[in-house]
Scaffold this motif. Sequence first.
Motif, mmCIF file in Angstrom:
data_model
loop_
_atom_site.group_PDB
_atom_site.id
_atom_site.type_symbol
_atom_site.label_atom_id
_atom_site.label_comp_id
_atom_site.label_asym_id
_atom_site.label_seq_id
_atom_site.Cartn_x
_atom_site.Cartn_y
_atom_site.Cartn_z
ATOM 1 N N ILE A 105 -0.887 -5.449 7.238
ATOM 2 C CA ILE A 105 -2.125 -5.154 6.537
ATOM 3 C C ILE A 105 -3.256 -5.286 7.547
ATOM 4 O O ILE A 105 -3.149 -6.041 8.531
ATOM 5 N N SER A 106 -4.329 -4.564 7.343
ATOM 6 C CA SER A 106 -5.417 -4.516 8.314
ATOM 7 C C SER A 106 -6.051 -5.887 8.527
ATOM 8 O O SER A 106 -6.234 -6.659 7.580
ATOM 9 N N SER A 132 -6.410 -2.595 -1.510
ATOM 10 C CA SER A 132 -5.068 -2.901 -1.011
ATOM 11 C C SER A 132 -4.232 -3.473 -2.143
ATOM 12 O O SER A 132 -4.723 -4.242 -2.977
ATOM 13 N N ASP A 136 -9.020 -6.329 6.330
ATOM 14 C CA ASP A 136 -8.876 -6.381 4.875
ATOM 15 C C ASP A 136 -9.749 -7.498 4.320
ATOM 16 O O ASP A 136 -9.760 -8.621 4.836
ATOM 17 N N ARG A 137 -10.481 -7.210 3.245
ATOM 18 C CA ARG A 137 -11.424 -8.181 2.708
ATOM 19 C C ARG A 137 -10.721 -9.369 2.037
ATOM 20 O O ARG A 137 -11.320 -10.432 1.851
ATOM 21 N N THR A 145 -13.762 3.128 -1.088
ATOM 22 C CA THR A 145 -12.856 2.377 -0.221
ATOM 23 C C THR A 145 -11.600 2.025 -1.016
ATOM 24 O O THR A 145 -11.685 1.465 -2.113
ATOM 25 N N THR A 151 -6.731 -6.483 -3.253
ATOM 26 C CA THR A 151 -7.966 -6.821 -2.552
ATOM 27 C C THR A 151 -8.894 -5.611 -2.539
ATOM 28 O O THR A 151 -8.499 -4.498 -2.899
ATOM 29 N N ARG A 152 -10.119 -5.835 -2.108
ATOM 30 C CA ARG A 152 -11.101 -4.750 -2.077
ATOM 31 C C ARG A 152 -10.848 -3.785 -0.925
ATOM 32 O O ARG A 152 -11.568 -2.786 -0.768
ATOM 33 N N GLY A 153 -9.825 -4.031 -0.146
ATOM 34 C CA GLY A 153 -9.433 -3.095 0.896
ATOM 35 C C GLY A 153 -10.010 -3.420 2.253
ATOM 36 O O GLY A 153 -10.637 -4.462 2.464
ATOM 37 N N ALA A 154 -9.792 -2.524 3.198
ATOM 38 C CA ALA A 154 -10.204 -2.721 4.586
ATOM 39 C C ALA A 154 -11.536 -2.025 4.845
ATOM 40 O O ALA A 154 -11.728 -0.855 4.493
ATOM 41 N N ASN A 180 0.804 -1.223 0.000
ATOM 42 C CA ASN A 180 0.000 0.000 0.000
ATOM 43 C C ASN A 180 0.842 1.280 0.000
ATOM 44 O O ASN A 180 0.673 2.168 0.841
ATOM 45 N N GLY A 217 -10.202 -10.860 -3.431
ATOM 46 C CA GLY A 217 -9.052 -10.271 -4.087
ATOM 47 C C GLY A 217 -8.578 -11.129 -5.235
ATOM 48 O O GLY A 217 -9.013 -12.281 -5.397
#
Length: 285
Positions: A19-20, A112, A23-24, A109, A94-97, A8, A31
């Motif tokens: 990473i969070s 990632s 995270d999805r 959003t 990925t689609r992010g957190a 990121n 992802g």
Amino acid sequence: MSRIVYVNGAYVPEAEATISVFDRGLLFADGVYEVTAVIGGKLLDFAAHMARLRRSLRELALPSPMEDDAILAIHRELVARNALDLGHVYLMVTRGAADRDFAFPPEGTKPSLVLFTQARAAIETPEATRGLKVATVPDLRWARRDIKTVQLLYPSMAKMEARSRGADDAWMVEDGFVTEGTSNNAYIVTQEGTIVTRSLSNAILHGITRAAVLRTAAEHGVRVEERAFTVDEAKGAREAFITSAGAFVTPVVAIDDVPVGTGMPGELTKRMRANYLEEALRTAI
């Protein structure tokens, strides 16, 4: 020496990469990924990998983190920082957190983006020299195998099942026909010398090395049939092999303990491997 990885927007030592937990990619396997081979510090088939990445992102309505040129720059920076001569660069989007919810997170959003390198010792691996033994297993994956998602649990389980049976990898079978390997496309060579591999559809991954190998086959006058084949047809073939960004072209010498052909890597397979590598290196960037 610790690798430098990209997470990121930051280049950090691998031990410091974070990473969070929201995270999805972690929570939903939401992802996609790509793996690009590196030989001599150069990237193989990079444009094709980016085209497939774009397709995977579109199919999942997943936002792109950046343009191809910026992604290429990260690849090159990681190759340089890790002094990678031979190996791979792994990329994941990925689609992010976001707070855990089956619905997609709010628009805007930030996705990632993670990349890291993996070194390999040699191009000519023991598997390429001796060939692989595969075991057949039912294909129990979801119906959109054409999207290169990070949900790889079943292929991992299939590989372990194959290893428990004394094989190196698994070929997955659906309705009596081979779909593909756990991380590779599958091929046989008929007694007449025709390469047979399953046609593109939602049932298999649209392999980048697959496309390059079939193009190379056509250029060298090798006949190709894109169609499904059965396990019995594969066991009675003259040769068999797999392709992937990691394996390039690697022979298969046994299926469910039944030798394929002579039980040794076939001459056409070896020729296709050499032809593919020659072309891939010529066009590497």
